[in-house]
Design an enzyme around this catalytic site. Structure first.
Site, PDB file in Angstrom:
ATOM      1  CE  LYS A 123      -5.456 -17.293  14.207  1.00 19.27           C
ATOM      2  NZ  LYS A 123      -5.147 -18.400  13.323  1.00 19.27           N
TER       3      LYS A 123
ATOM      4  CG  HIS B  98      -3.880   7.366  -0.379  1.00 17.34           C
ATOM      5  ND1 HIS B  98      -4.001   8.002   0.834  1.00 17.34           N
ATOM      6  CD2 HIS B  98      -3.749   6.044  -0.094  1.00 17.34           C
ATOM      7  CE1 HIS B  98      -3.970   7.110   1.805  1.00 17.34           C
ATOM      8  NE2 HIS B  98      -3.812   5.913   1.269  1.00 17.34           N
TER       9      HIS B  98
ATOM     10  CD  GLU C  91      -2.670   1.348   2.505  1.00 13.99           C
ATOM     11  OE1 GLU C  91      -3.273   2.432   2.709  1.00 13.99           O
ATOM     12  OE2 GLU C  91      -2.728   0.389   3.277  1.00 13.99           O
TER      13      GLU C  91
ATOM     14  CG  ASP D 173      -1.869 -16.857  12.597  1.00 13.66           C
ATOM     15  OD1 ASP D 173      -2.375 -16.378  11.561  1.00 13.66           O
ATOM     16  OD2 ASP D 173      -2.289 -17.896  13.137  1.00 13.66           O
TER      17      ASP D 173
END
Length: 399
Positions: free
Chosen positions: A225, A390, A93, A299
């Site tokens: 999760k 951006h 990004e 993770d």
């Protein structure tokens, strides 16, 4: 009924004797080319021995090369993390590294970030299915009376995991248990799963009415999760606070915005977060955490829980700005999992966080990085250069 012959697609090549070799990886890339037409020339380039990957991945074919940018220095005045840090951020990004770098410069110029790990807790949450609500209640009382024995059974499976307490929640004939552990420098999901299995088996072997009940190892209130409100309240992983006093003149010089405008913005954005039931009343904790997780072998799916946060601010009498963010469910490790792989270990070593005894230090760095990102993005939104930044740095349209 139509009489049709069902054919299956070819199976991915595997070697039962030694599946972690360069030759086996190449055979799988060849297989993919034959099946899909895709060439995996870049995927096949890596610098480590595939033999190191046992326990980390199956059907290894190559690597996903994610660019790493360096941001910093970030001054941290924590209990475990102390000094100036240069932080690896793995991302695709555009503007992310530049934005975090700007926030780090702001915080460092204002004296740095104070960080504190306030709680540790990793859960596995089994559920016992009883005959009725009364039987479930009786089981709960028995578990309270035999906590010491349950703890001993759980801890036979691990050297570092320690069962701290068992939360209990009743629902009809169900008794949900939320078993809370400390797990040293490991994230601990697998560790606590193994320990809880041993504890549940001990309960099933010793409870007088065991023949009238069954259990599931997870009743899903550990919310592995997944974000959940219970984790925000009771902690999952580490509860970490990063806080700083932003000097008015520094913020105005670097961000082009006065702290009074900043405080006004906070009132509006907090109301908006409350209205939609957001897991985070800040700006974008997931951005920095994900980039750090990829770089350091965490993770990455744990970002689903780890990004939950509560921002708290004050406009001080001298117009300086107190800014804190509390990560309620930060799940990180400096030992085990993907942390020992080649590039991931290098990135942890860059932070002085590889190996045993470093998890709290790494957690404090994560929290400080999140706060840096909050300051920079908020400043960009208020100053009006969020979109333009951006457009200038974050557009990549290769032909």
């Amino acid at each position: 009924m139509n009489d049709r012959t069902v054919t299956s697609s070819p199976k991915i090549p595997r070697d039962r004797d030694d599946d972690y070799t360069d030759d086996q990886a190449a055979s799988r890339r060849d297989f993919v080319r034959e099946q899909t037409g895709a060439e995996l020339a870049h995927v096949g380039k890596h610098s480590f021995d595939p033999g190191l990957l046992r326990g980390n991945v199956e059907n290894f074919a190559g690597v996903a090369q994610v660019p790493i940018g360096i941001a910093g220095p970030l001054r941290i005045n924590g209990e475990h993390a102390q000094g100036d840090f240069y932080v690896p951020l793995a991302t695709t990004e555009g503007t992310l590294v530049a934005s975090y770098n700007r926030g780090m410069q702001l915080l460092t110029e204002c004296g740095g970030v104070k960080t504190t790990v306030v709680e540790h807790s990793m859960q596995r949450a089994p559920v016992f299915i009883c005959e009725d609500a009364l039987a479930a209640r009786e089981l709960g009382g028995w578990i309270e009376q035999h906590f010491a024995e349950i703890k001993a059974a759980a801890e036979t499976t691990t050297r570092t995991g320690k069962l701290q307490n068992i939360g209990q929640y009743a629902l009809g004939p169900l008794r949900y248990l939320r078993m809370n552990y400390t797990t040293g420098d490991a994230a601990g999901q697998n560790m606590t799963g193994k320990a809880t299995l041993a504890a549940c088996e001990w309960i099933m072997a010793n409870y007088p009415e065991r023949e009238r009940m069954t259990y599931l190892l997870s009743g899903n209130i550990d919310t592995d999760k997944k974000h959940s409100q219970i984790n925000m309240l009771l902690t999952r992983g580490k509860r970490v606070v990063a806080e700083a006093v932003i000097k008015r003149d520094v913020f105005k010089r670097m961000m082009g915005v006065d702290t009074a405008e900043l405080f006004h913005h906070r009132q509006i954005s907090m109301a908006g977060a409350f209205m939609v039931g957001a897991a985070n009343n800040g700006a974008h904790a997931a951005n920095g955490l994900t980039a750090m997780f990829i770089a350091t072998g965490q993770d990455v799916a744990n970002v689903a829980e780890s990004h939950a946060a509560v921002t708290y601010t004050q406009l001080l009498p001298n117009q300086d700005y107190y800014w804190s963010i509390t990560l309620t469910s930060l799940i990180v490790a400096t030992y085990g999992g993907g942390t020992g792989l080649a590039t991931q270990r290098e990135c942890l070593e860059m932070l002085g966080c590889y190996g045993n005894g470093k998890a709290d230090k790494f957690a404090e760095i994560c929290a400080a990085v999140v706060l840096a990102g909050e300051t920079s993005l908020t400043g960009a939104i208020l100053h009006g250069d969020w979109v333009s930044s951006h457009d200038r740095l974050g557009r990549n349209r290769p032909s």
